[in-house]
Design a protein around this motif. Structure first.
Motif, mmCIF file in Angstrom:
data_model
loop_
_atom_site.group_PDB
_atom_site.id
_atom_site.type_symbol
_atom_site.label_atom_id
_atom_site.label_comp_id
_atom_site.label_asym_id
_atom_site.label_seq_id
_atom_site.Cartn_x
_atom_site.Cartn_y
_atom_site.Cartn_z
ATOM 1 N N GLU A 48 -19.534 30.531 20.568
ATOM 2 C CA GLU A 48 -19.552 29.142 21.024
ATOM 3 C C GLU A 48 -19.271 28.245 19.822
ATOM 4 O O GLU A 48 -20.161 27.918 19.051
ATOM 5 N N HIS A 71 -17.331 22.941 26.819
ATOM 6 C CA HIS A 71 -17.590 21.966 25.742
ATOM 7 C C HIS A 71 -16.343 21.247 25.207
ATOM 8 O O HIS A 71 -16.466 20.151 24.644
ATOM 9 N N HIS A 119 -20.006 27.960 30.890
ATOM 10 C CA HIS A 119 -21.221 27.249 31.309
ATOM 11 C C HIS A 119 -20.929 25.757 31.308
ATOM 12 O O HIS A 119 -20.751 25.133 30.277
HETATM 13 ZN ZN LIG Z 1 -23.165 25.259 25.329
#
Ligand SMILES: [Zn+2]
Length: 343
Positions: free
Chosen positions: A114, A185, A206
């Protein structure tokens, strides 16, 4: 025991897949301890019938710069050490590994990243991480790095700039190696750039629909449609379902699932719970407040706060009228399809 329990158990027989869990960060925070998964998480995974978890390398702000690579490698080592000492777990590098873990009833861990900060601006390092087992990459968290910029936790104000030239090379290299590209993101311009540069299915591991929580960190209806056109999957996030605590409910979580399914069909929806209340709880109060001021204050769903609650979601999906085939796609089938196509 309720009358739905046997039905839920049947739907869970093939396991639940959650493509975003910050496990490596927790292992890093407790790097002097062993058997962390066994002692802290395994009972929850088993209660939720977890079959596969995307576990994300993530480097906190204070370790950015030259230290980021060491921290990331440390997290990989900790994940592998945990797996070595626990026969219930299996490190998955391929779709065949994922299938084997499921057939043996073990919990598969798939290494993800991430934010590309551990790579600095060195393209060669992505191959090293691939060799270590990295199979999914999101270019950013809510920060700017050498590859791209993240979407901020506000309705507008993210960087208007897309990928850097390094970011474009990195995306091409990930696609070439067989690392899934994860658009969680990233800011809107970067999202568009990744779509333009690639041909394989794209995922959002997510996120939530801006329809219900309008921040640039979440995804718009147009972005949802692009993921659908590309045959990708969006993992619905359990901590950003609503800007208000009052509406942070299991029903609202299912509203996000329904909204995405209405736009692109059930084949585009999966799970990316992003359970992180346990991380926030461990932070000193001042640190947590600074983080919430900089990012956002998450509103946790009481009945969906850790992996042991996965059956609550399945019960709610049944109650809301989803049929068995659709529930099984949400719980695992859609992720399996994309993983099979990409790994
Ligand atoms: Zn995240």
């Amino acid at each position: 025991m309720t009358e739905l329990d046997p039905h839920i158990a049947r739907l869970h027989r093939g396991g639940v897949i959650d493509m975003h869990f910050d496990l490596p960060l927790d292992l890093f925070w407790h790097r002097d301890r062993q058997n962390m998964i066994a002692e802290k998480f395994l009972a929850e995974f088993e209660a939720g019938d977890v079959a596969l978890l995307g576990v994300a390398i993530y480097v906190e702000d204070q370790h950015l710069g030259p230290d980021a690579l060491r921290v990331a490698l440390d997290q990989v080592a900790l994940v592998k050490a945990e797996i070595d000492s626990n026969p219930r777990l299996m490190f998955c590098r391929s779709f065949a590994d994922i299938e084997r873990a499921r057939s043996e009833g073990r919990i598969g861990l798939l290494l993800t990243m991430e934010g590309a900060e551990p790579l600095g601006d060195d393209l060669h390092l992505v191959r090293i991480f691939y060799e270590l087992g990295l199979r999914s990459m999101s270019l950013t968290h809510a920060r700017q790095n050498a590859a791209a910029s993240g979407g901020i936790f506000a309705a507008s104000g993210s960087s208007p700039h897309g990928l850097t030239s390094f970011g474009r090379e990195l995306v091409r290299e990930c696609e070439r190696l067989g690392i899934l590209l994860d658009l969680a993101h990233i800011n809107a311009a970067g999202f568009d750039d990744v779509c333009a540069l690639t041909a394989k299915p794209l995922i959002v591991s997510h996120s939530n629909a801006r329809r219900y929580h309008d921040v640039e960190r979440n995804i718009s209806d147009d972005q949802i449609k692009v993921i659908g056109e590309r045959g990708g999957v969006i993992g619905v996030n359990a901590i950003l379902v609503s800007p208000t605590a009052h509406d942070a409910t299991l029903d609202r979580y299912v509203d996000h699932i329904e909204h995405i399914a209405n736009l692109i069909g059930i084949d585009g929806v999966g799970i990316g719970f992003d359970f992180c209340e346990f991380l926030f709880c461990q932070m000193p109060a001042a640190e947590r407040e600074a983080m919430e001021a900089k990012l956002t204050r998450p509103h946790y769903i009481a009945e969906l706060g850790n992996h042991s609650h996965a059956r609550n979601l399945t019960r709610k999906l049944i109650e809301r009228g989803f049929n068995d085939a659709d529930i099984e796609k949400i719980l695992r089938g859609n992720w399996l399809r994309v993983l099979q196509q990409t790994l």
